[in-house]
Design a protein around this motif. Structure first.
Motif, PDB file in Angstrom:
ATOM      1  N   PRO A  86       3.172  -1.616  54.387  1.00 46.51           N
ATOM      2  CA  PRO A  86       2.654  -2.891  55.614  1.00 46.51           C
ATOM      3  C   PRO A  86       3.906  -2.272  56.267  1.00 46.51           C
ATOM      4  CG  PRO A  86       2.463  -3.903  53.658  1.00 46.51           C
ATOM      5  CD  PRO A  86       2.693  -2.211  52.915  1.00 46.51           C
ATOM      6  N   ILE A  87       3.884  -2.853  57.765  1.00 48.65           N
ATOM      7  CA  ILE A  87       4.751  -2.595  58.484  1.00 48.65           C
ATOM      8  C   ILE A  87       5.313  -4.197  59.010  1.00 48.65           C
ATOM      9  CG2 ILE A  87       5.482  -1.857  60.940  1.00 48.65           C
ATOM     10  CD1 ILE A  87       2.573  -0.428  60.430  1.00 48.65           C
ATOM     11  N   VAL A  88       6.538  -4.250  58.689  1.00 48.52           N
ATOM     12  CA  VAL A  88       6.869  -6.276  59.085  1.00 48.52           C
ATOM     13  C   VAL A  88       8.233  -6.497  60.303  1.00 48.52           C
ATOM     14  CG1 VAL A  88       6.880  -6.454  56.429  1.00 48.52           C
ATOM     15  CG2 VAL A  88       9.089  -5.593  56.776  1.00 48.52           C
ATOM     16  N   LEU A  89       7.930  -6.671  60.995  1.00 50.61           N
ATOM     17  CA  LEU A  89       8.936  -7.037  62.113  1.00 50.61           C
ATOM     18  C   LEU A  89       9.670  -8.350  62.009  1.00 50.61           C
ATOM     19  CD1 LEU A  89       6.241  -5.591  63.129  1.00 50.61           C
ATOM     20  CD2 LEU A  89       7.592  -5.707  65.261  1.00 50.61           C
ATOM     21  N   PRO A  90      10.868  -8.516  62.506  1.00 46.72           N
ATOM     22  CA  PRO A  90      11.384  -9.903  62.603  1.00 46.72           C
ATOM     23  C   PRO A  90      11.116 -10.689  64.014  1.00 46.72           C
ATOM     24  CG  PRO A  90      12.908  -7.756  63.016  1.00 46.72           C
ATOM     25  CD  PRO A  90      11.917  -7.273  62.752  1.00 46.72           C
ATOM     26  N   SER A  91      10.493 -10.680  64.310  1.00 46.01           N
ATOM     27  CA  SER A  91       9.549 -11.233  65.062  1.00 46.01           C
ATOM     28  C   SER A  91       8.268 -11.668  65.629  1.00 46.01           C
ATOM     29  CB  SER A  91      10.029 -10.039  66.748  1.00 46.01           C
ATOM     30  OG  SER A  91       9.260 -10.296  68.031  1.00 46.01           O
ATOM     31  N   GLY A  92       8.230 -12.339  65.788  1.00 45.62           N
ATOM     32  CA  GLY A  92       6.474 -12.767  66.429  1.00 45.62           C
ATOM     33  C   GLY A  92       5.900 -12.325  67.590  1.00 45.62           C
ATOM     34  N   SER A  93       6.764 -12.336  68.196  1.00 44.96           N
ATOM     35  CA  SER A  93       6.387 -11.529  69.903  1.00 44.96           C
ATOM     36  C   SER A  93       5.783 -10.066  69.717  1.00 44.96           C
ATOM     37  CB  SER A  93       7.517 -12.109  70.770  1.00 44.96           C
ATOM     38  OG  SER A  93       7.327 -11.226  71.931  1.00 44.96           O
ATOM     39  N   CYS A  94       6.757  -9.514  69.256  1.00 42.65           N
ATOM     40  CA  CYS A  94       6.734  -7.987  69.406  1.00 42.65           C
ATOM     41  C   CYS A  94       5.461  -7.697  68.088  1.00 42.65           C
ATOM     42  CB  CYS A  94       7.335  -7.352  68.192  1.00 42.65           C
ATOM     43  SG  CYS A  94       9.020  -7.669  69.597  1.00 42.65           S
ATOM     44  N   ALA A  95       5.500  -8.431  66.838  1.00 45.74           N
ATOM     45  CA  ALA A  95       4.143  -8.752  65.787  1.00 45.74           C
ATOM     46  C   ALA A  95       2.991  -8.731  66.797  1.00 45.74           C
ATOM     47  CB  ALA A  95       4.354  -9.617  64.734  1.00 45.74           C
ATOM     48  N   GLY A  96       2.782  -9.761  68.065  1.00 44.42           N
ATOM     49  CA  GLY A  96       1.637 -10.212  68.153  1.00 44.42           C
ATOM     50  C   GLY A  96       0.947  -9.421  69.166  1.00 44.42           C
ATOM     51  N   MET A  97       2.541  -8.012  70.054  1.00 38.55           N
ATOM     52  CA  MET A  97       1.858  -7.624  70.937  1.00 38.55           C
ATOM     53  C   MET A  97       1.328  -6.677  69.891  1.00 38.55           C
ATOM     54  SD  MET A  97       2.096  -5.497  73.456  1.00 38.55           S
ATOM     55  CE  MET A  97       1.289  -3.946  73.678  1.00 38.55           C
ATOM     56  N   MET A  98       1.615  -6.308  68.621  1.00 38.96           N
ATOM     57  CA  MET A  98       0.860  -4.786  67.773  1.00 38.96           C
ATOM     58  C   MET A  98      -0.264  -5.441  67.435  1.00 38.96           C
ATOM     59  SD  MET A  98       4.831  -3.385  65.738  1.00 38.96           S
ATOM     60  CE  MET A  98       4.550  -1.490  65.677  1.00 38.96           C
TER      61      MET A  98
END
Lengths: 275, 478
Positions: free
Chosen positions: A104-116
């Protein structure tokens, strides 16, 4: 003037399918993995590395090995929302090779996670990378969402009693549908009293380039959001650096006593013995 | 359209925004009204499962109708004609106005009483008829107030929402001689008396259409005040104007749309009146108009229809929920947009009606927060369409080329170069890290003013060490 045929209306096409909507894709949580890829996002990397470190430590505490690709840069969102999709696609595609194994790829950001997660499939539609983009999108998780639902994170509060207001970003709330995650995690902390600010689901007025393209409207929005948070508690947390930078920056500029912190930093800090 | 117009139009938007934001009463009126409307909708659609299944159903009804739009319009025309309704096709606002005028002249009409119709606002019909010496009087209370004030609607459902009771009382006192009063019932009764007389005198009644059913040739009109019913039944001639997207296949398609329309708009389970018009007065009937005309208005819609992504704009059933929930609309109000349709739906619709460059500032005037799409009863992906319009405006995609007539009107070499430079760096991690390092170090001698950002915020401060650096340090120390 009384014409009874459709000849005056421009020709119409009927067979084109409506565009697939991002919100229609279902999210499947994987079992807890041995490893994850950590995509820091450009704002965390540059402005809030502590939040990134806190996220990495929370993952490691779960026995997960964190793979940090050193050649990561940006998810491409700024160009995407500004309409420069060729540039967004080029930058996004440059990230694809960072994640060769199926973790899995995890991001500390809803905005960038939403983008990807939600926009990569749209961005790469009609390109040879379409399937690849979809496969990557399916592996992307916002970090607090991942900690709660994949790691079943249980937090033990080591801190003093404190009142906190949570600001959930619009992308976390609406693009990813994870507004409950921050609430659930904060509510696990025994000494933390979570106070809901007025109009909690309203946008803070950041919106990326919106803040500089429409500074007056953005200012009116951040004024109201900052006030709502102060009215709730002197301390606020959020999972998105854009909101944090916007609200905290306004509070500082206007000398309002409001202290903002990334949710990950806050969670890590609260669970340490010396908290 | 030239770039100059773009700057002009954009500039006017900024000026209107500035005025609106500085206008405390306007801001208070909108905030109060939108808070109330959001609360009403939430209460009316409390059952989230029912709400979501209804939205899914309604979206599908609209998608199904739009997929067959050309055939449905022909079917509607034939069915209406077979029932004695005269059908006209108008390619643009000008032609639609001319068709109304021709009917007026044919009937030697001097006065037209109007039910609420946003398409007639789009046509600027009142102004057009006035030039021809024909008086058009608005009978919807909100529209009536707006007309007295010589303004335009600031909201598509509640045209006078920008005014509070005090302002309305003052206006009616000045224009119609009513007493100054904060009693809403008194003011409403005064307007009602004034209008009642005018209904009886009017030569023609003109209304909009909420839904037109192709299968049965039924024109549906949703309203609360009874003025729609009077408009369509008292004068001897009724003209209905509708945008060509308003058609649905079957009568039962109306049910979910109506249910969601009223709940989304005002939180009502049903409006006080729901009119279904399918023919002029029959010989054995005691009331109703002798003649009914239906004008099908294109005005940019057919062109918009041809793009499968932009077409979603046409699903709209004009409930206004997107503006009620929009943080931008709530702050600047409807007039600041300078468009017939304000708010999120206006941002995605107006470029197709009055030109892209004429609405230059609209697509960017959104944080893409998604509140609009979240409440849209027919699930229009408004933020996605806004991004699409931004892409069209800068012609920013070689793989999916822009299609709009004024595509790329906003592209400037400076901005394009900046994004190219950014993309160049972000594809080269080494260079990118050097660039961010410079940014981190550079901020010490950088000015603390970063243009628009620092007007109300401090400049963001880069951390001493980036996360990548911290990770590299950590890995070295292992």
């Amino acid at each position: 003037m009384h014409t009874s045929s459709s000849s005056k209306v421009a020709p119409l096409y009927t067979n084109a399918a409506p565009a697939q909507q991002a919100s229609h894709r279902l999210k499947v949580y994987p079992p807890k993995p041995q490893k994850v890829y950590f995509f820091a996002t450009c704002l965390v990397d540059l402005f809030y590395p502590d939040a990134g470190m806190a996220g990495i430590q929370l993952l490691e505490q779960q026995g997960i090995e964190v793979l940090y690709p050193q050649t990561q840069t940006c998810c491409g969102q700024p160009a995407y929302t500004s309409g420069y999709h060729d540039q967004a696609r080029a930058v996004a595609q440059a990230q694809f090779d960072l994640f060769p194994e199926p973790w899995p790829i995890v991001l500390p950001s809803g905005s960038c996670a939403g983008m990807m997660r939600q926009h990569y499939p749209q961005l790469f539609a009609n390109t040879p990378e379409q399937a690849n983009a979809q496969a990557i999108a399916n592996r992307v998780f916002e970090l607090t969402d991942f900690l709660l639902h994949v790691c079943q994170l249980q937090l033990k509060d080591e801190g003093k009693p404190i009142k906190v207001a949570l600001h959930t970003s619009c992308s976390a709330r609406r693009e990813l549908g994870i507004a409950h995650v921050g609430e659930t995690l904060l509510d696990q902390l025994a000494q933390v009293e979570r106070i809901e600010p007025k109009r909690t689901s309203e946008c803070c007025g950041f919106g990326g380039t919106f803040a500089v393209r429409h500074p007056q409207i953005s200012a009116a929005m951040v004024e109201d959001k900052t006030q709502a948070l102060i009215d709730a508690a002197p301390h606020f947390v959020t999972t998105d650096c854009g909101c944090l930078m916007n609200i905290q920056g306004h509070a500082e500029k206007t000398r309002l006593k409001l202290q903002g912190e990334h949710l990950l930093s806050f969670l890590w800090r609260r669970t340490q013995n010396d908290a | 359209m030239t770039l100059k117009t773009d700057h002009l139009a954009g500039g006017q938007f900024y000026i209107r925004v500035q005025d609106a934001l500085a206008n405390a009463p306007i801001r208070a009126n909108f905030r109060k009204a939108m808070d109330g409307l959001m609360h009403k909708r939430a209460t009316a659609l409390e059952d989230t499962q029912e709400r979501e299944s209804l939205r899914e159903l309604a979206a599908n009804v609209r998608l199904r109708a739009l997929a067959r739009l050309p055939e449905l319009l022909i079917q509607l025309e034939k069915k209406c004609q077979s029932q004695g309704i005269q059908v006209h096709w108008a390619q643009d606002a000008q032609q639609a106005c001319e068709q109304v005028l021709a009917i007026c002249q044919q009937r030697q009409a001097r006065t037209v009483i109007k039910g609420k119709s946003m398409v007639s606002e789009e046509m600027e019909l009142n102004h057009f008829l006035a030039e021809a010496g024909i008086e058009a009087l608005e009978s919807d209370l909100g529209e009536y107030i707006v007309q007295l004030a010589q303004e335009t609607p600031s909201h598509i459902i509640m045209p006078a929402i920008h005014k509070n009771t005090q302002q309305i009382s003052q206006l009616m006192h000045e224009k119609t001689g009513t007493q100054l009063s904060h009693d809403v019932a008194y003011l409403t009764e005064c307007a009602r008396q004034q209008l009642r007389e005018r209904f009886q005198q009017a030569d023609i009644g003109l209304s909009g259409v909420n839904f037109a059913v192709a299968e049965t040739g039924t024109l549906c009109l949703v309203e609360n005040e009874g003025n729609g019913r009077l408009t369509t039944s008292v004068p001897s001639c009724h003209i209905a104007v509708m945008g060509i997207e308003k058609v649905v296949e079957h009568l039962e398609d109306v049910t979910p749309l109506l249910s969601l329309l009223t709940r989304s708009a005002t939180g009502q389970a049903i409006t006080t009146y729901f009119n279904m018009i399918s023919r002029p007065r029959q010989p054995d009937e005691k009331d109703g108009p002798e003649v009914v005309h239906l004008i099908l208005v294109d005005n940019g819609r057919a062109h918009l229809y041809q793009d499968p992504e932009l077409r979603d704009t046409l699903r709209c059933i004009r409930c206004g929920a997107c503006m009620n929930h929009c943080p931008v609309y709530t702050r600047i109000g409807g007039h600041a947009y300078g468009t017939t349709y304000p708010g999120p739906i206006g941002k995605i619709l107006m470029p197709h009606l009055t030109g892209f460059a004429n609405n230059a500032a609209l697509p960017s005037a959104s944080t893409l927060c998604g509140a609009c799409a979240e409440v849209c009863p027919v699930k229009i992906p408004i933020p996605d369409i806004l991004v699409r319009l931004r892409r069209e405006a800068v012609n920013g995609d070689q793989i999916n080329p822009s299609v709009m007539a004024e595509k790329g009107f906003k592209r400037t070499w400076k901005e394009a170069l900046a994004w190219q430079l950014w993309a160049y760096l972000a594809q080269r991690p080494r260079l990118y890290q050097i660039a961010t390092k410079i940014a981190r170090l550079g901020h010490y001698w950088m000015p603390q003013s970063l243009g628009a950002w620092t007007q109300v915020r401090t400049a963001p401060r880069p951390a001493a060490k980036s996360l990548s650096q911290l990770r590299r340090d950590a890995e070295k120390s292992l």
